[in-house]
Design an enzyme around this catalytic site. Structure first.
Site, PDB file in Angstrom:
ATOM      1  N   GLY A  93     -11.034  -3.687  -9.546  1.00  0.00           N
ATOM      2  CA  GLY A  93     -10.991  -2.617  -8.560  1.00  0.00           C
ATOM      3  C   GLY A  93     -11.782  -1.398  -8.974  1.00  0.00           C
ATOM      4  O   GLY A  93     -13.012  -1.347  -8.842  1.00  0.00           O
ATOM      5  N   CYS A 134       0.843  -1.189   0.000  1.00  0.00           N
ATOM      6  CA  CYS A 134       0.000   0.000   0.000  1.00  0.00           C
ATOM      7  C   CYS A 134       0.881   1.242   0.000  1.00  0.00           C
ATOM      8  O   CYS A 134       1.649   1.472   0.927  1.00  0.00           O
ATOM      9  CB  CYS A 134      -0.932   0.024   1.196  1.00  0.00           C
ATOM     10  SG  CYS A 134      -1.970   1.494   1.175  1.00  0.00           S
TER      11      CYS A 134
END
Ligand code: FAD
Ligand code: FAD
Ligand code: FMN
Ligand code: FMN
Ligand code: FES
Ligand code: FES
Lengths: 258, 304, 304, 258
Positions: B265, B130
């Protein structure tokens, strides 16, 4: 219920500098529950622009299955949208969010509807519903200048309407607060939508009044899943937050920290 | 067996399509739109040990055929996810892949140990990639040794197979893949977002309050496809591919370069019904390609 | 001084806009469309010691808001470039930046030494980042030590300032920038293309014969902006920024994150008049922003 | 000279399955020098699709300042193009490349014009110019099936026209070579454009004839600057090459290695 609707463009016209009025027909109309809800519009089928654009529902006509959007075309996506023509269909997701509570004002009471720029549109449907119920609506609408003022006749037809322009080319010179200063404060409720500094000023000026504020934030999903649009709440006990898209965009005054 | 069913470590997938982590929350919002049991699996939002509020807003910015995000791992924390989110998802017949995030090995281990015991969690996705949090695992995502060790530590405590999510922001994604394979990973998910920035034309400042954000969407698909192609030829681990998937052809492309399943996504924001739409169009796509079972597509571009 | 003039090592630019290497050939084709003397500079196509034929076709593939290319450094070779291409360009009042490519240090040095003596070559752009050739310098572009040494070797022989072109396909572009700064580079140009792949929907094979290609165009702009922002804060070298520039706002963005000039690549294919169009719209942009001279924009996003 | 022209859509209609006829008006028309040149069309102003699309000029009307394009909408960009409507303008770059030499055939001689699929369009303007000059044109046109055949009447009006379809739903079943096999070889020149296997077969069949072949390759710039579209020439002395976009797309038969 939130649905995805390919709505037909019934009418699309420019009504002020860079301001467009878009009328769409489709079954999504039947799902709308309160004024101040918005739709998430896919302006074209290409990947550029990629994301949907959140636009308030400015008017609902259930009989015709039509909604009206009023928007400013100044960015990439709204620019593309402004070129779509009658007969075309547009991919619309909605209705989204929770709108203004009309039940917060009783028939016979007075409500102040305070809007700034592209925050004005949702107040139109709100005023239509409030006046239909017997509420006396006073509209205080702020714009940059005379050439971007829109819907003043429509609002005037529903109740007292005060215009402020930053450069004084129409109505009172200055901000909505300059108009507010001169108006009595014997109203029951205020409803407001517009740029953040305006919301702040309105909330401050009417701190002791019952009020409802509609917020804007950049969005991803528009349905509460991506956490793009969170705002902290004033209650900082455990850093709690709300999502503008699904908890809002309308909150009771004082809830969201601004 | 259905033409779309796929088996991966820990996962019996009805079909190889699943929403990607962070783009589907914990399913509730999409559950209001369609029956989540249609999905192959669900990758839930990153879960950390403690509650995280995330980054200041704006958290998203649009870019050409893509978007940047810097949500910052906002999530209710392990306890609430275990007590509320996962039990709510049990009403659906769909395996959950829990995305596990942290700042140091101990956090990751703690979350992995606990969350892997939830009855509907069939696999973990170790988020070592991330880019949007200061202490959010990006160091684990760029150094092969650190990644291998973390993988091994998590493997040790996990009750379910562990997939490691790779960052594209590296010189050699193959080195990263080999490292997590050596650490005992059961599979790889890839790619996470590319680090990017966009300025506000009016102010000159970055739009995203965090300054940089992660780039996702169709813009990154060529990078994702290239990386999946490389990794699938360099390791034996199954890959869940992602990056810019919006339709059935994209699924075919990811499988063709070696992925065994595909996550979606950003496209969920563009069209919230995209996952069921893709699933419903897959069989027709197989017919077009003259393929009996979807697994025949896996790696076909390497064989051509 | 004009509001657009900019001075960089070796370069007196009328304006900070120049076509990027490989997207403008040696100028002849565009010279048929407009007066090249309008340009700030011209980055000519990569030149190698020997003639190169390049890769098999297809060499390009379109992607969402971008394109892949794998031309493979096709060029007529040092001798012909010196004898034909550069002299032809002398008719224009425009400084040339010669893009130098090779397979090993000796090649680079040979090309740099010779080409830097051409009267209109005011700077070199050391291409250590071309992803499309087997032995084309990509190793130089991903390892800081190798990059530093090559830079130093080229600096030693070059008669003009040396800019090094960085690859975005690295874990830390700042490390690469610092390495070439240590090697004596006079400036940095960035970014080259991101490595990507696209499959042909019909055949399942990569469209590009070379399988992978370099991704360029608006899709990569967020990555380029982020990298320029990082590098400009970590080194003292002037940067010529590029990646997805198509209009004056993009130029403002690159300068705002710290570039001193901007190159335009892919956009020349979309609109062959893009460079003069941008140049002609820059002054109006400065007025809009209330800026007297364009150099005031450099790095403003860091100061905001 | 190559110019960039915002051409107006005068007419746009579907003429066969997925085949569109697009008539554009603009000053670019005046720059066209030979049949077989092409234009590079930007199908929309967005970045998706990004690149221009090369399309042959199928007909030139100098008086009206109009050109006609015939194209198959089966991909992303041509799909977007096919939705553009009359009155809109399209960004067109051209004319590009070197077309077919009409001077290669004398008045009174016979020319074979052999086209396949979307290679057929440039042959139409070629035939118009050759017949106008007094050349006898024989058209041999191959298509997949009857529903994608286009312009057969237009070609028939200019000269003998033979259609071949792969599935036999119209004309001769099979390829253009099946038609060629049955035709006399007493012609002067052949001109051909179509898929690579067809070009190969035609070149082989008429190896002893003077001929001109138009090629296709994926393009970047379309003007010779990017080296995307190179093809090796048969002369392999020093691996020489040509650029389809600027040296071609038309070459004398035998020059390009296929
Ligand atoms: C609940 C809600 C209701 C709205 N109602 C209206 C309305 O009725 N009329 C109207 O004109 N505008 C309205 N807006 C603002 C409108 O959404 C933005 O002006 C619009 O999205 C800008 O898009 P663009 O294509 O013009 O700009 P771009 O610069 O192309 O936008 C780029 C991205 O930033 C986002 N963005 C940019 N500005 C804003 C903003 N102010 N708020 C949210 N997202 C933004 C866009 O959605 C997009 O993702 C509303 C916003 C919200 C959140
Ligand atoms: C000189 C020349 C003349 C042409 N004339 C015609 C014509 O008159 N009518 C017609 O229908 N077609 C013609 N074509 C082919 C046409 O250019 C392609 O069919 C078209 O570009 C495909 O674009 P798309 O958007 O449909 O497909 P996509 O799949 O979206 O295309 C993606 C990319 O690939 C390129 N591409 C795909 N197929 C081809 C191809 N066969 N040749 C070149 N580039 C390709 C596109 O240009 C684009 O950059 C010509 C091609 C060339 C080179
Ligand atoms: C808004 C947003 C939030 C994300 N959050 C997470 C996350 O919490 N954990 C994670 O591993 N990846 C996260 N991602 C990355 C996606 O799971 C995915 O890897 C990436 O977006 C590429 O796929 P796409 O192009 O289909 O979006 C997030 C992506 C977006 C757009
Ligand atoms: C077709 C093509 C050829 C290129 N050739 C070269 C080259 O020879 N040398 C080089 O340093 N960069 C080359 N590049 C990279 C560009 O110079 C530039 O760095 C990159 O395309 C990013 O900019 P853009 O997005 O504006 O295209 C090439 C790019 C393209 C698209
Ligand atoms: S926009 Fe996604 S949660 Fe509000
Ligand atoms: S397409 Fe660029 S050289 Fe031919």
């Amino acid at each position: 219920m939130i649905i995805q609707d390919r709505m037909e463009i019934v009418e699309h016209k420019q009504i002020a500098r860079a301001i467009f009025e878009l009328t769409l027909r489709g079954k999504l109309t039947g799902e709308i529950t309160s004024p101040g809800q918005f739709v998430h519009v896919r302006v074209s089928d290409s990947f550029d622009p990629l994301l949907r654009r959140p636009i308030s529902i400015a008017k609902v006509d259930r009989d015709k299955q039509e909604i009206t959007l009023l928007y400013r075309a100044d960015g990439h996506g709204t620019g593309v949208l402004s070129k779509r023509i009658t007969g075309d269909t547009v991919d619309v997701l909605g209705p989204l969010g929770n709108g203004f509570p009309i039940e917060a004002t009783e028939a016979g009471e007075t409500a102040y509807l305070i809007g700034g720029g592209i925050g004005v549109p949702p107040l139109y449907e709100l005023s239509r519903q409030l006046t239909a119920k017997g509420v006396k609506c006073v509209h205080i609408l702020g714009f940059e200048s005379e050439d971007v003022v829109f819907y003043q006749e429509q609002f005037a037809a529903l109740g007292d309407t005060h215009i402020a322009t930053v450069d004084g080319t129409e109505g009172t010179k200055g901000f909505v607060t300059h108009v507010m200063d001169k108006l009595p404060t014997d109203f029951a409720t205020f409803y407001t939508c517009g740029p953040m500094p305006m919301l702040k000023a309105v909330q401050q000026a009417y701190a002791d009044k019952k009020g409802y504020v509609s917020f804007e934030e950049r969005m991803g999903c528009g349905i509460g899943a991506c956490f793009a649009c969170v705002c902290e709440t004033k209650d900082q006990s455990e850093r709690s937050y709300v999502k503008i898209c699904s908890d809002g965009p309308v909150f009771e005054a004082g809830v969201v920290s601004i | 067996m259905s033409r779309l069913a796929m088996e991966l470590p820990g996962l019996q997938l009805k079909n190889p399509i699943m929403p990607a982590s962070g783009c589907f929350g914990f399913g509730k919002e999409f559950g209001g739109l369609y029956d989540l049991s249609q999905l192959g699996a669900i990758m839930i939002k990153a879960t950390t040990e403690e509650t995280r509020y995330g980054n200041p807003t704006p958290r998203v910015a649009e870019t050409a055929s893509g978007m940047l995000n810097a949500i910052g791992l906002q999530n209710p924390g392990l306890e609430k996810v275990m007590a509320e989110e996962l039990p709510w998802l049990e009403r659906y017949d769909v395996p959950i892949i829990a995305n596990v995030a942290g700042s140091e090995t101990a956090d990751y281990v703690a979350v992995a140990k606990a969350i892997s015991t939830a009855p509907n969690v069939h696999a973990l996705e170790l988020n070592i990639s991330c880019p949007n949090v200061k202490c959010g695992g990006i160091q684990f995502g760029t150094d092969p040794d650190t990644a291998r060790e973390l993988t091994a530590a998590v493997k040790e405590v996990s009750s379910v197979p562990v997939y490691v999510k790779l960052s594209p922001n590296v010189t050699s994604i193959v080195d990263m893949a080999k490292a997590v394979e050596a650490g005992g990973a059961d599979g790889i998910t890839m790619i996470n977002t590319l680090i990017g920035m966009r300025l506000d034309a009016k102010t000159g400042r970055p739009i995203i309050a965090n300054r940089t954000g992660g780039l996702s969407g169709p813009a990154v698909k060529p990078v994702a496809i290239r990386m999946v192609a490389e990794v699938s030829q360099a390791t034996n681990l199954p890959i869940i591919g992602m990056g810019g998937v919006t339709n059935a052809q994209d699924v075919v492309d990811f499988l063709s370069v070696g992925a065994s399943a595909v996550a979606v996504g950003t496209a969920n924001f563009v069209d919230p019904f995209v996952c069921p739409n893709i699933i419903n169009s897959l069989e027709e796509k197989l017919d077009e390609l003259g393929v009996d079972h979807i697994s025949e597509l896996i790696g076909r571009s390497h064989r051509l």
